[in-house]
Design a protein around this motif. Structure first.
Motif, short mmCIF file in Angstrom:
data_model
loop_
_atom_site.label_atom_id
_atom_site.label_comp_id
_atom_site.label_asym_id
_atom_site.label_seq_id
_atom_site.Cartn_x
_atom_site.Cartn_y
_atom_site.Cartn_z
N MET A 1 120.39 61.23 53.08
CA MET A 1 119.38 61.03 54.09
C MET A 1 118.02 61.49 53.60
N ARG A 2 118.00 62.58 52.84
CA ARG A 2 116.76 63.10 52.29
C ARG A 2 116.13 62.10 51.33
N ALA A 3 116.98 61.40 50.58
CA ALA A 3 116.45 60.41 49.63
C ALA A 3 115.84 59.23 50.37
N ILE A 4 116.43 58.85 51.51
CA ILE A 4 115.90 57.72 52.28
C ILE A 4 114.54 58.08 52.87
N THR A 5 114.40 59.32 53.37
CA THR A 5 113.11 59.79 53.88
C THR A 5 112.08 59.79 52.76
N GLY A 6 112.50 60.25 51.60
CA GLY A 6 111.60 60.28 50.45
C GLY A 6 111.18 58.90 50.00
N LEU A 7 112.06 57.92 50.21
CA LEU A 7 111.74 56.54 49.83
C LEU A 7 110.49 56.06 50.55
N TRP A 8 110.37 56.36 51.82
CA TRP A 8 109.20 55.95 52.59
C TRP A 8 107.97 56.79 52.24
N ARG A 9 108.17 58.09 52.05
CA ARG A 9 107.04 58.99 51.80
C ARG A 9 106.46 58.80 50.40
N TRP A 10 107.35 58.42 49.44
CA TRP A 10 106.91 58.34 48.05
C TRP A 10 106.60 56.92 47.59
N ARG A 11 106.60 55.96 48.47
CA ARG A 11 106.50 54.58 48.01
C ARG A 11 105.21 54.30 47.25
N HIS A 12 104.10 55.05 47.57
CA HIS A 12 102.84 54.86 46.85
C HIS A 12 102.40 56.15 46.18
N ASN A 13 103.29 57.10 46.02
CA ASN A 13 102.96 58.38 45.42
C ASN A 13 102.94 58.23 43.90
N PRO A 14 101.84 58.59 43.25
CA PRO A 14 101.77 58.44 41.78
C PRO A 14 102.73 59.37 41.04
N LEU A 15 103.20 60.45 41.70
CA LEU A 15 104.15 61.36 41.06
C LEU A 15 105.59 60.89 41.17
N CYS A 16 105.81 59.86 41.96
CA CYS A 16 107.17 59.36 42.16
C CYS A 16 107.61 58.54 40.96
N ARG A 17 108.74 58.95 40.38
CA ARG A 17 109.27 58.23 39.23
C ARG A 17 110.08 57.03 39.69
N THR A 18 110.24 56.07 38.79
CA THR A 18 111.05 54.90 39.12
C THR A 18 112.48 55.29 39.45
N THR A 19 112.99 56.30 38.72
CA THR A 19 114.36 56.74 38.97
C THR A 19 114.51 57.36 40.36
N ASP A 20 113.44 58.03 40.85
CA ASP A 20 113.49 58.59 42.20
C ASP A 20 113.62 57.49 43.24
N LEU A 21 112.83 56.45 43.07
CA LEU A 21 112.91 55.32 44.00
C LEU A 21 114.27 54.63 43.93
N THR A 22 114.76 54.48 42.71
CA THR A 22 116.06 53.83 42.54
C THR A 22 117.16 54.62 43.23
N GLU A 23 117.16 55.95 43.04
CA GLU A 23 118.16 56.79 43.71
C GLU A 23 118.05 56.69 45.22
N ALA A 24 116.82 56.64 45.73
CA ALA A 24 116.63 56.51 47.17
C ALA A 24 117.15 55.17 47.68
N TRP A 25 116.92 54.09 46.91
CA TRP A 25 117.44 52.79 47.32
C TRP A 25 118.96 52.77 47.27
N VAL A 26 119.54 53.43 46.28
CA VAL A 26 121.01 53.52 46.22
C VAL A 26 121.54 54.25 47.45
N ALA A 27 120.87 55.34 47.83
CA ALA A 27 121.29 56.09 49.01
C ALA A 27 121.17 55.23 50.27
N ALA A 28 120.07 54.48 50.38
CA ALA A 28 119.88 53.61 51.55
C ALA A 28 120.95 52.53 51.59
N ALA A 29 121.25 51.93 50.43
CA ALA A 29 122.30 50.90 50.39
C ALA A 29 123.65 51.49 50.76
N GLY A 30 123.94 52.70 50.27
CA GLY A 30 125.21 53.36 50.61
C GLY A 30 125.33 53.62 52.10
#
Length: 201
Positions: free
Chosen positions: A1-30
């Motif tokens: 759930m934390r990763a899904i929240t982060g997906l929205w908060r970090w979508r335009h964050n320059p510190l957000c890595r591609t792997t962070d977004l990918t993990e969040a999308w995997v969590a959302a899909a799960g």
């Protein structure tokens, strides 16, 4: 759930890595799979179990007959001899020699279990038999069959959710291992020159 929240908060964050977004999308899909696949699996398995068990209930009630038996004499009394579909395991069951008349008119005499607390010769009690008078267990009732079907459905839903969560964890674990391996390769390339003057030129 934390990763899904982060997906929205970090979508335009320059510190957000591609792997962070990918993990969040995997969590959302799960999560979406758990919310859709688990209830569907539970409903399907529960429905199939309900149909099969209710069919068994109808067949048992059609083939088993409740007849009156009469105690001839008491044989023994044991806590270990329990009617598995009848009373609870804590009830004492008496074993008696009894006689009864089958639905086809034939007479029978055999040892049977009786739920009478203090059986005596001449006492009457009910037993279940087939059409020829052979003793059988009490038929399954509809409410018990429904309970078993619901439990099967819940078990299937929980198993499906656990399977999805296991798959998600495996995917994330492989992603983390891949990321760590990449970091080690990068560190192996720049590590020996770290802190040297002019090493970055």
């Amino acid at each position: 759930m934390r990763a899904i929240t982060g997906l929205w908060r970090w979508r335009h964050n320059p510190l957000c890595r591609t792997t962070d977004l990918t993990e969040a999308w995997v969590a959302a899909a799960g999560l979406l799979l758990m919310l859709s696949v688990a209830p569907l699996a539970g409903a399907l398995v529960g429905g199939v179990a309900q149909d099969a068990l209710q069919r068994s209930v109808r067949e048992q009630h059609a083939s088993r007959h409740r007849v009156a038996a009469t105690v001839i004499r008491v044989l023994e009394r044991s806590q270990l001899t329990i009617d598995p579909e009848g009373t609870s395991a804590g009830d004492l069951r008496g074993r008696v020699l009894a006689h009864w008349t089958a639905p086809d008119g034939s007479r029978h005499e055999a040892p049977v279990l009786v739920g009478i607390e203090d059986p005596r010769a001449g006492d009457r009690f009910a037993i279940w038999t087939d059409a020829r008078g052979r003793t059988l267990a009490r038929p399954l009732d509809s409410a018990t069959a429904t309970t078993h079907a619901v439990l099967a459905g819940v078990g299937a839903a929980v198993s499906a959710a656990a399977l999805v969560e296991t798959a998600r964890r495996i995917v994330v674990w492989r992603m983390v291992r891949h990321r760590h391996a990449r970091l080690e390769r990068e560190w192996g390339r720049v590590g020996p020159d770290w802190g040297r003057t002019g090493a970055d030129s």
